[in-house]
Design a protein around this motif. Structure first.
Motif, mmCIF file in Angstrom:
data_model
loop_
_atom_site.group_PDB
_atom_site.id
_atom_site.type_symbol
_atom_site.label_atom_id
_atom_site.label_comp_id
_atom_site.label_asym_id
_atom_site.label_seq_id
_atom_site.Cartn_x
_atom_site.Cartn_y
_atom_site.Cartn_z
ATOM 1 N N GLY A 21 0.797 -1.222 0.000
ATOM 2 C CA GLY A 21 0.000 0.000 0.000
ATOM 3 C C GLY A 21 0.825 1.266 0.000
ATOM 4 O O GLY A 21 0.330 2.305 -0.416
ATOM 5 N N ILE A 48 3.702 1.655 -1.660
ATOM 6 C CA ILE A 48 4.469 1.831 -2.901
ATOM 7 C C ILE A 48 3.540 2.081 -4.079
ATOM 8 O O ILE A 48 3.814 2.910 -4.928
ATOM 9 C CB ILE A 48 5.328 0.582 -3.184
ATOM 10 C CG1 ILE A 48 6.068 0.177 -1.925
ATOM 11 C CG2 ILE A 48 6.329 0.862 -4.261
ATOM 12 C CD1 ILE A 48 6.797 -1.097 -2.079
ATOM 13 N N SER A 49 2.458 1.341 -4.138
ATOM 14 C CA SER A 49 1.577 1.378 -5.303
ATOM 15 C C SER A 49 0.158 1.686 -4.819
ATOM 16 O O SER A 49 -0.094 1.703 -3.628
ATOM 17 C CB SER A 49 1.633 0.023 -6.014
ATOM 18 O OG SER A 49 1.260 -0.985 -5.120
ATOM 19 N N PRO A 50 -0.787 1.937 -5.722
ATOM 20 C CA PRO A 50 -2.149 2.230 -5.293
ATOM 21 C C PRO A 50 -2.741 1.112 -4.449
ATOM 22 O O PRO A 50 -2.445 -0.056 -4.659
ATOM 23 C CB PRO A 50 -2.930 2.373 -6.598
ATOM 24 C CG PRO A 50 -1.941 2.643 -7.601
ATOM 25 C CD PRO A 50 -0.629 2.162 -7.145
#
Lengths: 111, 150, 182
Positions: B36, B38-40
């Protein structure tokens, strides 16, 4: 212009809450008004030709959209779900007690 | 024919597909939670997806099997555990000075183990949201409404 | 932004159908269409976190609403419509939209936000928190009190549902309870 369309969506929800007599319809109206409010926040935070607010490796992104309204709405969506569940639970109890979803009849039975 | 009616849950097709997909959905939820920062994604979305995987199991196989995997008591325990874990992380921030201070070493960006307390907070929120929504859904399912005749 | 207008028109159409149709199950499904359209709109507006969350939440909301409406033989309300009340509500909504139009002129135009606070978050988010997803860094580090309040609201809602739907300590169907006991 696009803000005004968002407000029209909101006013449809308000109309549904004020006019309809069915409890499920009222829950649906609250849901539609909530969707419109969520959408309005994100529309305000949008930047033209923007990028999502996530950094990428080995490149510098200049124009990101506003992350603050997104963070506020992210909490609001889950709260909206919890509130909807609470209203549905109360509506099911009312149906169990009175056998109807019609709010005018419920008021009459209460006496 | 009678035996099929007595079995809880849906038909054979739905059960077979569910057996294949429910693990993937659970795995996807865990991926969303742990990545969560690092990326959506994040704790909210991952928690709802994990709750949906158990609800999927309950809709396809009936309530007994799903409650054997994750009972009501366990769900209540997980929800309280998530809340207490989140508060504890907040209170531990007083080591560095103030509430919710990012006290763990931040690590290198774009790695899985980075960003200090944010992955731990994501996991706590995932426990809280997933277990809470599952408990609510169980309460709605278990209620039998007697049809009242006027 | 042409596709956004089409999507909003679709959502408004779905909302009108959900409000005006007689059958409750069709109404619930129409509101599901509105929610999924909202999810796609979030994706177009560059908010992928919200798109994922909205998609999952919408499915759960749809399941719960269908659970509430299915197998209830609801008599369709064929009462005469209250014309006066509807006209008053429509006048109120017209006034609301007029004043909203006046107020919207003061907002910054679409696509050019002010971003006085967020400049700071965007510039220093990576250095201060180490998270590359800036939305996560805002909700869990800069503004973690919001998330704490959200957790409290969620906890209260769950307790409320469990208290409303409890099975222990309720009146039985045939049981008569005296006035002073209640």
């Amino acid at each position: 212009m696009i803000y005004l369309m968002c407000f029209i969506l909101f006013s449809i929800g308000i109309y549904c809450i004020l006019v309809k007599k069915n409890l499920i319809k009222i829950i649906i109206g609250i849901g539609i008004a909530g969707y419109a409010v969520n959408l309005f926040f994100i529309l305000v935070g949008y930047r033209a030709q923007g990028r999502a607010p996530i950094l990428a490796q080995d490149q510098v992104i200049q124009n990101m959209v506003d992350p603050l309204p997104q963070a506020l709405i992210l909490t609001n969506i889950v709260i909206g779900l919890a509130v909807t569940v609470l209203i549905v639970a109360i509506a099911i109890r009312i149906y169990e007690k009175y056998g109807t979803f019609d709010i005018t009849k419920i008021r009459r039975l209460r006496g | 024919m009678n035996k099929k009616i007595k079995q809880p849950g849906m038909t054979l097709i739905v059960k077979t597909i569910t057996r294949l997909t429910v693990g993937l959905i659970l795995l996807y939820g865990i991926y969303i939670v742990t990545h969560g920062h690092i990326s959506p994604g994040g704790g909210f979305a991952g928690g709802v997806i994990i709750a949906l995987s158990f609800i999927h199991l309950m809709l396809a196989f009936g309530k007994d099997l799903a409650l054997r995997k994750l009972s009501e008591k366990l769900a209540a325990f997980f929800e309280s555990f998530g809340a207490i874990m989140f508060l504890t992380i907040g209170l531990l921030g007083f080591i560095g000075g103030y509430f919710f201070f990012n006290f763990i070493f931040k690590g290198k960006p774009f790695n899985l183990f980075s960003a200090g307390i944010i992955p731990l907070c994501n996991i706590a929120i995932c426990f809280k949201v997933g277990a809470g929504l599952f408990a609510v859904f169980v309460a709605l399912i278990l209620l039998k409404v007697p049809i009242k005749k006027e | 932004m042409f596709e956004l207008y089409i999507l909003l028109l679709f959502m408004i159409l779905g909302a009108i159908i959900a409000v005006e149709i007689k059958d409750l199950l069709s109404s619930v499904i129409a509101v599901g269409a509105v929610g999924l359209g909202l999810s796609v709109a979030f994706l177009i507006l560059k908010a992928p976190d919200l798109a994922i969350t909205q998609l999952a939440v919408e499915i759960l909301c749809l399941i719960i609403l269908i659970r509430a409406t299915i197998r209830r033989d609801i008599p369709t309300l064929n009462r005469r419509k209250e014309v006066v009340g509807s006209i008053i509500v429509l006048l109120f909504i017209g006034g609301f939209l007029f004043f909203a139009y006046l107020a919207l002129k003061d907002l910054p135009s679409f696509g050019h936000p002010i971003m006085r606070v967020s400049q700071n978050y965007l510039a220093e988010g990576l250095r201060k928190t180490g998270a590359t997803n800036l939305v996560a860094s805002v909700i869990l580090d800069f503004r973690a009190y919001d998330t704490l309040g959200e957790a409290t609201v969620l906890f209260t809602a769950v307790i409320g549902v469990l208290a409303v739907l409890r099975r222990i300590g309720r009146k039985k169907v045939d049981e008569v309870v005296k006035e002073e006991d209640e």
